[in-house]
Design a protein around this motif. Structure first.
Motif, short mmCIF file in Angstrom:
data_model
loop_
_atom_site.label_atom_id
_atom_site.label_comp_id
_atom_site.label_asym_id
_atom_site.label_seq_id
_atom_site.Cartn_x
_atom_site.Cartn_y
_atom_site.Cartn_z
N MET A 1 35.73 -45.14 16.40
CA MET A 1 34.65 -45.80 17.11
C MET A 1 33.74 -44.72 17.70
N ARG A 2 32.48 -44.91 17.56
CA ARG A 2 31.52 -43.94 18.08
C ARG A 2 31.48 -44.01 19.60
N ARG A 3 31.18 -42.90 20.21
CA ARG A 3 31.18 -42.79 21.67
C ARG A 3 30.19 -43.77 22.31
N ARG A 4 29.00 -43.86 21.74
CA ARG A 4 27.99 -44.74 22.30
C ARG A 4 28.43 -46.19 22.27
N LYS A 5 28.99 -46.62 21.15
CA LYS A 5 29.45 -48.00 21.02
C LYS A 5 30.59 -48.26 22.01
N PHE A 6 31.47 -47.28 22.17
CA PHE A 6 32.58 -47.41 23.11
C PHE A 6 32.07 -47.59 24.54
N LEU A 7 31.08 -46.78 24.94
CA LEU A 7 30.54 -46.87 26.30
C LEU A 7 29.83 -48.21 26.53
N GLU A 8 29.11 -48.70 25.54
CA GLU A 8 28.46 -50.01 25.67
C GLU A 8 29.50 -51.12 25.85
N GLN A 9 30.54 -51.07 25.04
CA GLN A 9 31.59 -52.09 25.13
C GLN A 9 32.32 -52.00 26.47
N LEU A 10 32.61 -50.80 26.92
CA LEU A 10 33.27 -50.60 28.21
C LEU A 10 32.43 -51.14 29.35
N GLY A 11 31.14 -50.84 29.35
CA GLY A 11 30.24 -51.35 30.39
C GLY A 11 30.19 -52.86 30.39
N TYR A 12 30.12 -53.46 29.21
CA TYR A 12 30.07 -54.91 29.12
C TYR A 12 31.36 -55.54 29.65
N GLU A 13 32.50 -54.97 29.32
CA GLU A 13 33.78 -55.51 29.80
C GLU A 13 33.92 -55.37 31.31
N LEU A 14 33.38 -54.30 31.87
CA LEU A 14 33.45 -54.13 33.32
C LEU A 14 32.55 -55.13 34.04
N LEU A 15 31.45 -55.52 33.43
CA LEU A 15 30.53 -56.47 34.04
C LEU A 15 30.93 -57.93 33.83
N GLN A 16 31.82 -58.20 32.91
CA GLN A 16 32.16 -59.56 32.52
C GLN A 16 32.61 -60.42 33.71
N ASP A 17 33.48 -59.93 34.56
CA ASP A 17 33.95 -60.70 35.73
C ASP A 17 32.82 -60.98 36.70
N HIS A 18 32.00 -59.97 36.94
CA HIS A 18 30.88 -60.13 37.87
C HIS A 18 29.88 -61.16 37.34
N LEU A 19 29.56 -61.10 36.04
CA LEU A 19 28.60 -62.03 35.46
C LEU A 19 29.13 -63.45 35.45
N SER A 20 30.41 -63.63 35.17
CA SER A 20 30.97 -64.98 35.16
C SER A 20 31.02 -65.57 36.57
#
Length: 89
Positions: A1-20
């Motif tokens: 997995m490319r670093r950029r894609k990993f960081l995007e996915q990590l950021g999205y997963e960290l925001l998921q609880d807050h957004l819901s």
């Protein structure tokens, strides 16, 4: 997995609880709630527009006039004063 894609996915997963949590906040506008629910992948639950209001300010008058009315447009459900309301003839 490319670093950029990993960081995007990590950021999205960290925001998921807050957004819901924010999607269930009733003080946010309906459009923001629907957009957050779409991002989170949730179905819209109890985000119906508040149709129980019986009086409101005319949407077409300026705020200087501050005209309160109980009449609504049948198509868009916005409040309109008698000056802007066109009766059915």
């Amino acid at each position: 997995m490319r670093r950029r894609k990993f960081l995007e996915q990590l950021g999205y997963e960290l925001l998921q609880d807050h957004l819901s949590r924010r999607a269930t906040n009733t003080r946010l506008s309906r459009t923001i709630q629907l957009r957050l629910q779409k991002i989170c992948g949730k179905e819209s639950e109890n985000v119906a527009p508040n149709q129980s209001e019986t009086h409101g300010r005319c949407q077409l008058c300026s705020s200087i006039k501050n005209r309160k009315t109980r009449f609504r447009c049948q198509k868009c459900r916005r409040f309109l004063c008698l000056e802007h309301l066109q009766g059915i003839s």
